[in-house]
Scaffold this motif. Structure first.
Motif, mmCIF file in Angstrom:
data_model
loop_
_atom_site.group_PDB
_atom_site.id
_atom_site.type_symbol
_atom_site.label_atom_id
_atom_site.label_comp_id
_atom_site.label_asym_id
_atom_site.label_seq_id
_atom_site.Cartn_x
_atom_site.Cartn_y
_atom_site.Cartn_z
ATOM 1 N N PHE A 6 0.803 -1.216 0.000
ATOM 2 C CA PHE A 6 0.000 0.000 0.000
ATOM 3 C C PHE A 6 0.838 1.269 0.000
ATOM 4 O O PHE A 6 0.286 2.362 -0.081
ATOM 5 C CB PHE A 6 -0.972 0.006 1.182
ATOM 6 C CG PHE A 6 -2.129 -0.919 0.974
ATOM 7 C CD1 PHE A 6 -3.171 -0.557 0.147
ATOM 8 C CD2 PHE A 6 -2.153 -2.154 1.582
ATOM 9 C CE1 PHE A 6 -4.239 -1.416 -0.071
ATOM 10 C CE2 PHE A 6 -3.213 -3.019 1.377
ATOM 11 C CZ PHE A 6 -4.255 -2.646 0.545
ATOM 12 N N ASP A 7 2.155 1.151 0.079
ATOM 13 C CA ASP A 7 3.004 2.333 0.006
ATOM 14 C C ASP A 7 3.432 2.648 -1.431
ATOM 15 O O ASP A 7 4.180 3.585 -1.663
ATOM 16 C CB ASP A 7 4.233 2.166 0.901
ATOM 17 C CG ASP A 7 5.072 0.954 0.530
ATOM 18 O OD1 ASP A 7 4.558 0.078 -0.182
ATOM 19 O OD2 ASP A 7 6.233 0.888 0.972
ATOM 20 N N GLN A 8 2.921 1.900 -2.381
ATOM 21 C CA GLN A 8 3.215 2.162 -3.790
ATOM 22 C C GLN A 8 2.371 3.344 -4.259
ATOM 23 O O GLN A 8 1.236 3.513 -3.823
ATOM 24 C CB GLN A 8 2.949 0.922 -4.633
ATOM 25 C CG GLN A 8 3.764 -0.284 -4.211
ATOM 26 C CD GLN A 8 5.259 0.017 -4.161
ATOM 27 O OE1 GLN A 8 5.840 0.458 -5.131
ATOM 28 N NE2 GLN A 8 5.869 -0.202 -3.016
ATOM 29 N N PRO A 9 2.912 4.189 -5.155
ATOM 30 C CA PRO A 9 2.254 5.465 -5.443
ATOM 31 C C PRO A 9 0.859 5.384 -6.061
ATOM 32 O O PRO A 9 0.029 6.242 -5.799
ATOM 33 C CB PRO A 9 3.226 6.160 -6.398
ATOM 34 C CG PRO A 9 4.153 5.123 -6.883
ATOM 35 C CD PRO A 9 4.165 4.031 -5.868
ATOM 36 N N TYR A 55 -0.519 -3.194 -13.289
ATOM 37 C CA TYR A 55 0.142 -2.217 -12.418
ATOM 38 C C TYR A 55 0.607 -2.880 -11.118
ATOM 39 O O TYR A 55 1.718 -2.621 -10.651
ATOM 40 C CB TYR A 55 -0.760 -1.025 -12.080
ATOM 41 C CG TYR A 55 -0.085 -0.183 -11.032
ATOM 42 C CD1 TYR A 55 1.000 0.615 -11.378
ATOM 43 C CD2 TYR A 55 -0.446 -0.247 -9.701
ATOM 44 C CE1 TYR A 55 1.689 1.329 -10.415
ATOM 45 C CE2 TYR A 55 0.226 0.461 -8.741
ATOM 46 C CZ TYR A 55 1.293 1.253 -9.094
ATOM 47 O OH TYR A 55 1.988 1.951 -8.134
ATOM 48 N N MET A 56 -0.222 -3.723 -10.538
ATOM 49 C CA MET A 56 0.150 -4.359 -9.276
ATOM 50 C C MET A 56 1.383 -5.245 -9.438
ATOM 51 O O MET A 56 2.250 -5.282 -8.557
ATOM 52 C CB MET A 56 -1.024 -5.146 -8.716
ATOM 53 C CG MET A 56 -2.131 -4.258 -8.229
ATOM 54 S SD MET A 56 -3.518 -5.231 -7.639
ATOM 55 C CE MET A 56 -4.789 -3.996 -7.597
ATOM 56 N N LEU A 57 1.480 -5.931 -10.556
ATOM 57 C CA LEU A 57 2.678 -6.735 -10.825
ATOM 58 C C LEU A 57 3.907 -5.841 -10.999
ATOM 59 O O LEU A 57 5.000 -6.173 -10.541
ATOM 60 C CB LEU A 57 2.476 -7.608 -12.059
ATOM 61 C CG LEU A 57 1.515 -8.773 -11.888
ATOM 62 C CD1 LEU A 57 1.242 -9.439 -13.236
ATOM 63 C CD2 LEU A 57 2.068 -9.776 -10.902
ATOM 64 N N THR A 58 3.715 -4.715 -11.653
ATOM 65 C CA THR A 58 4.820 -3.761 -11.810
ATOM 66 C C THR A 58 5.254 -3.215 -10.459
ATOM 67 O O THR A 58 6.450 -3.079 -10.191
ATOM 68 C CB THR A 58 4.396 -2.606 -12.741
ATOM 69 O OG1 THR A 58 4.022 -3.148 -13.999
ATOM 70 C CG2 THR A 58 5.516 -1.603 -12.917
ATOM 71 N N ALA A 59 4.282 -2.895 -9.613
ATOM 72 C CA ALA A 59 4.606 -2.383 -8.283
ATOM 73 C C ALA A 59 5.361 -3.424 -7.460
ATOM 74 O O ALA A 59 6.253 -3.082 -6.675
ATOM 75 C CB ALA A 59 3.328 -1.966 -7.559
ATOM 76 N N ALA A 60 5.034 -4.690 -7.659
ATOM 77 C CA ALA A 60 5.756 -5.748 -6.948
ATOM 78 C C ALA A 60 7.159 -5.941 -7.512
ATOM 79 O O ALA A 60 8.114 -6.185 -6.773
ATOM 80 C CB ALA A 60 4.969 -7.052 -7.019
ATOM 81 N N LEU A 113 0.726 2.290 -15.403
ATOM 82 C CA LEU A 113 -0.692 2.464 -15.095
ATOM 83 C C LEU A 113 -1.417 3.157 -16.248
ATOM 84 O O LEU A 113 -2.457 2.686 -16.707
ATOM 85 C CB LEU A 113 -0.874 3.254 -13.804
ATOM 86 C CG LEU A 113 -2.320 3.461 -13.367
ATOM 87 C CD1 LEU A 113 -2.988 2.132 -13.048
ATOM 88 C CD2 LEU A 113 -2.406 4.395 -12.179
ATOM 89 N N LEU A 114 -0.857 4.256 -16.740
ATOM 90 C CA LEU A 114 -1.521 4.992 -17.820
ATOM 91 C C LEU A 114 -1.588 4.182 -19.115
ATOM 92 O O LEU A 114 -2.637 4.138 -19.769
ATOM 93 C CB LEU A 114 -0.816 6.318 -18.065
ATOM 94 C CG LEU A 114 -1.005 7.378 -16.988
ATOM 95 C CD1 LEU A 114 -0.223 8.633 -17.342
ATOM 96 C CD2 LEU A 114 -2.462 7.699 -16.772
ATOM 97 N N LEU A 115 -0.486 3.551 -19.481
ATOM 98 C CA LEU A 115 -0.481 2.768 -20.723
ATOM 99 C C LEU A 115 -1.438 1.582 -20.655
ATOM 100 O O LEU A 115 -2.119 1.264 -21.632
ATOM 101 C CB LEU A 115 0.926 2.307 -21.067
ATOM 102 C CG LEU A 115 1.877 3.394 -21.549
ATOM 103 C CD1 LEU A 115 3.283 2.825 -21.740
ATOM 104 C CD2 LEU A 115 1.373 4.015 -22.836
ATOM 105 N N SER A 116 -1.496 0.934 -19.507
ATOM 106 C CA SER A 116 -2.410 -0.205 -19.397
ATOM 107 C C SER A 116 -3.869 0.258 -19.417
ATOM 108 O O SER A 116 -4.718 -0.406 -20.010
ATOM 109 C CB SER A 116 -2.106 -1.036 -18.151
ATOM 110 O OG SER A 116 -2.278 -0.277 -16.976
ATOM 111 N N LEU A 117 -4.163 1.409 -18.816
ATOM 112 C CA LEU A 117 -5.534 1.923 -18.866
ATOM 113 C C LEU A 117 -5.912 2.373 -20.270
ATOM 114 O O LEU A 117 -7.018 2.104 -20.747
ATOM 115 C CB LEU A 117 -5.709 3.075 -17.874
ATOM 116 C CG LEU A 117 -5.723 2.687 -16.407
ATOM 117 C CD1 LEU A 117 -5.770 3.935 -15.529
ATOM 118 C CD2 LEU A 117 -6.885 1.768 -16.096
ATOM 119 N N ILE A 118 -5.003 3.048 -20.948
ATOM 120 C CA ILE A 118 -5.265 3.474 -22.324
ATOM 121 C C ILE A 118 -5.442 2.252 -23.227
ATOM 122 O O ILE A 118 -6.360 2.203 -24.048
ATOM 123 C CB ILE A 118 -4.149 4.402 -22.832
ATOM 124 C CG1 ILE A 118 -4.218 5.736 -22.094
ATOM 125 C CG2 ILE A 118 -4.245 4.612 -24.338
ATOM 126 C CD1 ILE A 118 -3.003 6.626 -22.299
#
Length: 108
Positions: A2-5, A63-68, A90-95
Motif C-alpha cells: 500500500f506504500d506504492q504510489p 500495475y500491481m505486478l509492476t509495483a511488486a 498504469l496509464l499505458l495499461s488503462l489506455i
C-alpha cells in the motif's frame, strides 16, 4: 504494497470493474462503457461492459505486478525514475484497456 504510489487508484479501478464483469449494472448514462452502440441495447451493453471490465481488471493487475517487481521506496534518493515507471505502466495499461474495449465493441 500500500506504500506504492498508484496502488489505491489501481484497487479502485479493480473494484469498480467487478460489477461490470458479472453483469449487474443495467444500462445507464453514468457507470460503465458508454457509447452509441452499448447504449442501443442490452446485448451490446452487457457484452461491451463485460469485456471492458475484464480489460480494466487486467490493467489493474498489470500495475500491481509492476509495483511488486519495481517497488517504490521513499528512502531511496533516485525514486523519480521508479515513480515514472509506475505512472507509465498504469496509464499505458488503462489506455490500452480502453482501446481494446472500443475495438471489441465496434466489432460486435
Amino acid at each position: 504494497m500500500f506504500d506504492q504510489p498508484f496502488i489505491v487508484p489501481a484497487l479502485i479501478i479493480l473494484l469498480i470493474s467487478v460489477p461490470l464483469v458479472i453483469g449487474i449494472i443495467p444500462r445507464n448514462n453514468f457507470y460503465g462503457v458508454r457509447n452509441k452502440k452499448t447504449l442501443s441495447g442490452d446485448y451490446f451493453w452487457y457484452k461491451g461492459n463485460r469485456f471492458g471490465g475484464w480489460t480494466l481488471i487486467a490493467a489493474s493487475l498489470t500495475y500491481m505486478l509492476t509495483a511488486a517487481a519495481f517497488p517504490y521506496n521513499n528512502a531511496v534518493v533516485d525514486n523519480f525514475s521508479i515513480w515514472q515507471i509506475h505512472l507509465g505502466v498504469l496509464l499505458l495499461s488503462l489506455i490500452g484497456s480502453l482501446v481494446f474495449t472500443f475495438i471489441y465493441i465496434k466489432r460486435l
